[in-house]
Design an enzyme around this catalytic site. Structure first.
Site, PDB file in Angstrom:
ATOM      1  N   THR A 158       0.853  -1.200   0.000  1.00 41.98           N
ATOM      2  CA  THR A 158       0.000   0.000   0.000  1.00 41.98           C
ATOM      3  C   THR A 158       0.881   1.238   0.000  1.00 41.98           C
ATOM      4  O   THR A 158       1.744   1.392   0.872  1.00 41.98           O
ATOM      5  CB  THR A 158      -0.935  -0.019   1.232  1.00 41.98           C
ATOM      6  OG1 THR A 158      -1.757  -1.182   1.150  1.00 41.98           O
ATOM      7  CG2 THR A 158      -1.819   1.216   1.284  1.00 41.98           C
ATOM      8  N   LYS A 245      -1.105  -1.009  -4.213  1.00 48.07           N
ATOM      9  CA  LYS A 245      -2.441  -0.465  -3.909  1.00 48.07           C
ATOM     10  C   LYS A 245      -2.364   1.019  -3.572  1.00 48.07           C
ATOM     11  O   LYS A 245      -1.486   1.427  -2.810  1.00 48.07           O
ATOM     12  CB  LYS A 245      -3.020  -1.243  -2.718  1.00 48.07           C
ATOM     13  CG  LYS A 245      -4.310  -0.686  -2.134  1.00 48.07           C
ATOM     14  CD  LYS A 245      -4.844  -1.610  -1.050  1.00 48.07           C
ATOM     15  CE  LYS A 245      -6.147  -1.128  -0.452  1.00 48.07           C
ATOM     16  NZ  LYS A 245      -5.993  -0.085   0.546  1.00 48.07           N
ATOM     17  N   HIS A 269      -8.003   4.646  -0.919  1.00 46.34           N
ATOM     18  CA  HIS A 269      -8.020   4.170   0.465  1.00 46.34           C
ATOM     19  C   HIS A 269      -9.384   4.485   1.114  1.00 46.34           C
ATOM     20  O   HIS A 269      -9.456   4.907   2.270  1.00 46.34           O
ATOM     21  CB  HIS A 269      -6.893   4.857   1.244  1.00 46.34           C
ATOM     22  CG  HIS A 269      -6.296   4.014   2.341  1.00 46.34           C
ATOM     23  ND1 HIS A 269      -5.073   3.421   2.239  1.00 46.34           N
ATOM     24  CD2 HIS A 269      -6.745   3.686   3.580  1.00 46.34           C
ATOM     25  CE1 HIS A 269      -4.792   2.773   3.358  1.00 46.34           C
ATOM     26  NE2 HIS A 269      -5.801   2.921   4.188  1.00 46.34           N
ATOM     27  N   ARG A 304     -20.718   0.510  -3.151  1.00 44.46           N
ATOM     28  CA  ARG A 304     -21.823   0.375  -2.199  1.00 44.46           C
ATOM     29  C   ARG A 304     -22.987  -0.470  -2.738  1.00 44.46           C
ATOM     30  O   ARG A 304     -24.050  -0.515  -2.122  1.00 44.46           O
ATOM     31  CB  ARG A 304     -22.373   1.769  -1.811  1.00 44.46           C
ATOM     32  CG  ARG A 304     -21.356   2.676  -1.148  1.00 44.46           C
ATOM     33  CD  ARG A 304     -21.014   2.214   0.273  1.00 44.46           C
ATOM     34  NE  ARG A 304     -19.993   3.069   0.864  1.00 44.46           N
ATOM     35  CZ  ARG A 304     -18.677   2.813   0.820  1.00 44.46           C
ATOM     36  NH1 ARG A 304     -18.243   1.705   0.225  1.00 44.46           N
ATOM     37  NH2 ARG A 304     -17.812   3.631   1.378  1.00 44.46           N
ATOM     38  N   ARG A 324     -15.195  -0.951   4.075  1.00 50.69           N
ATOM     39  CA  ARG A 324     -15.880  -0.786   5.352  1.00 50.69           C
ATOM     40  C   ARG A 324     -17.269  -1.410   5.419  1.00 50.69           C
ATOM     41  O   ARG A 324     -17.714  -1.793   6.501  1.00 50.69           O
ATOM     42  CB  ARG A 324     -15.959   0.675   5.775  1.00 50.69           C
ATOM     43  CG  ARG A 324     -15.957   1.687   4.654  1.00 50.69           C
ATOM     44  CD  ARG A 324     -16.445   3.001   5.131  1.00 50.69           C
ATOM     45  NE  ARG A 324     -15.480   4.071   5.332  1.00 50.69           N
ATOM     46  CZ  ARG A 324     -14.805   4.703   4.378  1.00 50.69           C
ATOM     47  NH1 ARG A 324     -14.907   4.329   3.129  1.00 50.69           N
ATOM     48  NH2 ARG A 324     -14.039   5.722   4.674  1.00 50.69           N
TER      49      ARG A 324
HETATM   50  C1  LIG Z   1     -11.332   0.736   9.098  1.00 49.58           C
HETATM   51  C2  LIG Z   1     -10.447   0.657   7.872  1.00 49.58           C
HETATM   52  C3  LIG Z   1      -9.160   0.182   7.997  1.00 49.58           C
HETATM   53  C4  LIG Z   1      -8.350   0.082   6.862  1.00 49.58           C
HETATM   54  N1  LIG Z   1      -7.085  -0.429   6.997  1.00 49.58           N
HETATM   55  C5  LIG Z   1      -6.324  -0.592   5.896  1.00 49.58           C
HETATM   56  C6  LIG Z   1      -5.041  -1.202   5.997  1.00 49.58           C
HETATM   57  O1  LIG Z   1      -4.612  -1.589   7.064  1.00 49.58           O
HETATM   58  N2  LIG Z   1      -4.316  -1.348   4.860  1.00 49.58           N
HETATM   59  C7  LIG Z   1      -4.775  -0.926   3.635  1.00 49.58           C
HETATM   60  O2  LIG Z   1      -4.089  -1.066   2.616  1.00 49.58           O
HETATM   61  N3  LIG Z   1      -6.005  -0.358   3.518  1.00 49.58           N
HETATM   62  C8  LIG Z   1      -6.777  -0.190   4.607  1.00 49.58           C
HETATM   63  N4  LIG Z   1      -8.016   0.359   4.481  1.00 49.58           N
HETATM   64  C9  LIG Z   1      -8.504   0.751   3.149  1.00 49.58           C
HETATM   65  C10 LIG Z   1      -9.242  -0.406   2.457  1.00 49.58           C
HETATM   66  O3  LIG Z   1      -8.357  -1.441   2.097  1.00 49.58           O
HETATM   67  C11 LIG Z   1      -9.920   0.084   1.175  1.00 49.58           C
HETATM   68  O4  LIG Z   1      -8.981   0.756   0.379  1.00 49.58           O
HETATM   69  C12 LIG Z   1     -11.104   0.999   1.447  1.00 49.58           C
HETATM   70  O5  LIG Z   1     -11.786   0.660   2.633  1.00 49.58           O
HETATM   71  C13 LIG Z   1     -12.082   0.911   0.286  1.00 49.58           C
HETATM   72  O6  LIG Z   1     -13.043   1.881   0.373  1.00 49.58           O
HETATM   73  P1  LIG Z   1     -14.526   1.605   0.940  1.00 49.58           P
HETATM   74  O7  LIG Z   1     -14.394   1.400   2.408  1.00 49.58           O
HETATM   75  O8  LIG Z   1     -15.229   2.860   0.583  1.00 49.58           O
HETATM   76  O9  LIG Z   1     -15.057   0.392   0.227  1.00 49.58           O
HETATM   77  C14 LIG Z   1      -8.846   0.487   5.604  1.00 49.58           C
HETATM   78  C15 LIG Z   1     -10.160   0.950   5.495  1.00 49.58           C
HETATM   79  C16 LIG Z   1     -10.944   1.033   6.607  1.00 49.58           C
HETATM   80  C17 LIG Z   1     -12.372   1.530   6.437  1.00 49.58           C
END
Ligand SMILES: Cc1cc2nc3c(=O)[nH]c(=O)nc-3n(C[C@H](O)[C@H](O)[C@H](O)COP(=O)(O)O)c2cc1C
Length: 365
Positions: A158, A245, A269, A304, A324
């Site tokens: 990432t 990513k 993200h 969504r 999420r």
């Molecule tokens: C609570 C939370 C924690 C996340 N932690 C990480 C992580 O540790 N590593 C990472 O690459 N992305 C992380 N993400 C991003 C997700 O991988 C992803 O890119 C993002 O949630 C997608 O968008 P959406 O929630 O609108 O579907 C996190 C997202 C959320 C909501």
């Protein structure tokens, strides 16, 4: 109890909001800055239209797609997320079992609340390790070796967290990892007894991958030192598939392709890093045009509904990842709630294909 009430991602979010402490809900739901980037990506997503085609026999439809050399039963997987067990005890393992049942990749975060070894086991191999470069990189490369030993064959680097984004909603509640429970948090937990009784009594969720000799990790530690040399080093030491990513720029995408990266995940993200980032769903189409038709492109952020998933494929994605909303489903109804939302998304995607006269998301030659 909450199950059978989830008919859309918004239902899962609404139920999660009732059940989770404000601090936890705002950590999951929150976005960077004023949250304009998140709203804008949703608006752009909604403005993309899908063209119906009529009188095509769409009786037999398939949601199967291919991700690298694997067949996936669904066109979406689980994006890596840290501290999922905040949505409910055992959430990481629920997601892993889902990945096993549905044969889709589970992103296992560097900051997961369950260690990477039991997760790949529960996912029956359908797990990819997500890496954050951190500090001076010593611990980071130890994690890479450990992922290799644990049997991971795909790693996701990432790259959109050079510094952890400021998310005012979580900051206002004093969200830190590990938890610090002061009077304000105590009150929040007391007002959400269902969550507190189950989650806190199961043991405060921890960043489980850092229970490793010689490795101190701080979630807010700067990741700012990562550069193209870091990527080359990772490429040299990782024999498996390497996904990058958090890419939103065509020139970056072309450079990554040139460096031997196997796939790019277009993402902002979940709008949690840079409020002013461009809407990733629009950048996806541009990046597809830049990298050519055959290069693997994945997409996440702001999906969504099944219609959104189909839109991402229409913009050039070969696979999509959900974030999420899956945690909201767990908060709303545990493992049943998760499966329920998953079924909703599966059904929405299949129905969308029917409406637009398509039998599959794989482009027919
Ligand atoms: C609570 C939370 C924690 C996340 N932690 C990480 C992580 O540790 N590593 C990472 O690459 N992305 C992380 N993400 C991003 C997700 O991988 C992803 O890119 C993002 O949630 C997608 O968008 P959406 O929630 O609108 O579907 C996190 C997202 C959320 C909501």
């Amino acid at each position: 109890m909450f199950s059978r009430q989830i008919h859309s991602c918004e239902d899962a979010r609404r139920l999660a909001k009732k059940r989770l402490p404000w601090m936890v809900f705002d950590y999951m739901d929150g976005a960077a800055g004023e949250g304009y980037g998140e709203v804008r990506n949703r608006q752009v997503m909604q403005d993309i239209r899908l063209q119906p085609s009529v009188l095509i026999n769409v009786e037999h439809r398939s949601l199967d797609v291919r991700v690298f050399d694997h067949g996936a039963k669904r066109p979406f997987g689980v994006s890596p997320m840290g501290m999922c067990n905040l949505s409910g005890p055992g959430a990481d393992l629920m997601l892993a079992r889902l990945a096993a049942r549905e044969n889709v990749p589970l992103g296992v975060s560097t900051v997961a609340s369950t260690a990477m070894e039991p997760l790949i086991e529960a996912a029956e191999g359908n797990a990819w390790f997500q890496l954050y470069f951190s500090g001076d990189g010593v611990g980071t490369f130890k994690l890479v070796e450990r992922a290799k030993t644990a049997g991971y064959d795909t790693i996701i680097l990432t790259v959109d967290v050079a510094e952890v984004g400021r998310r005012p909603r979580e900051l206002r509640h004093g969200f830190t990892m590990p938890f610090k429970i002061g009077p304000k948090q105590f009150m929040d937990f007391a007002l959400h007894p269902r969550w507190s009784l189950t989650s806190l009594f199961a043991g405060k969720p921890q960043m489980a991958n850092f229970d490793m000799p010689g490795y101190e990790f701080d979630r807010t530690e700067s990741r700012a030192k990562a550069d193209w040399n870091t990527l080359s080093r990772l490429r040299d030491m990782w024999p498996g598939k390497l996904v990058v990513k958090g890419v939103l720029d065509s020139d970056d995408a072309l450079a990554l392709k040139g460096t031997g990266v196997d796939a790019i995940q277009v993402s902002s993200h979940g709008s949690r890093q840079l409020d002013s980032a461009p809407a990733p769903i629009l950048e996806l189409a541009k990046i597809r045009a830049a990298v050519g038709a055959d290069y693997p492109l994945f997409y996440d952020t702001g999906l969504r509904s099944g219609e959104d998933v189909v839109k991402a494929y229409a913009q050039g994605a070969n696979f999509t990842f959900l974030g999420r909303v899956l945690q909201f489903a767990i908060a709303a109804g545990g493992e049943e709630g998760l499966q329920e939302l998953w079924n909703v998304l599966r059904s929405e995607t299949s129905i969308t294909l029917a409406q637009i006269g398509q039998r599959s998301l794989i482009t027919e030659a």
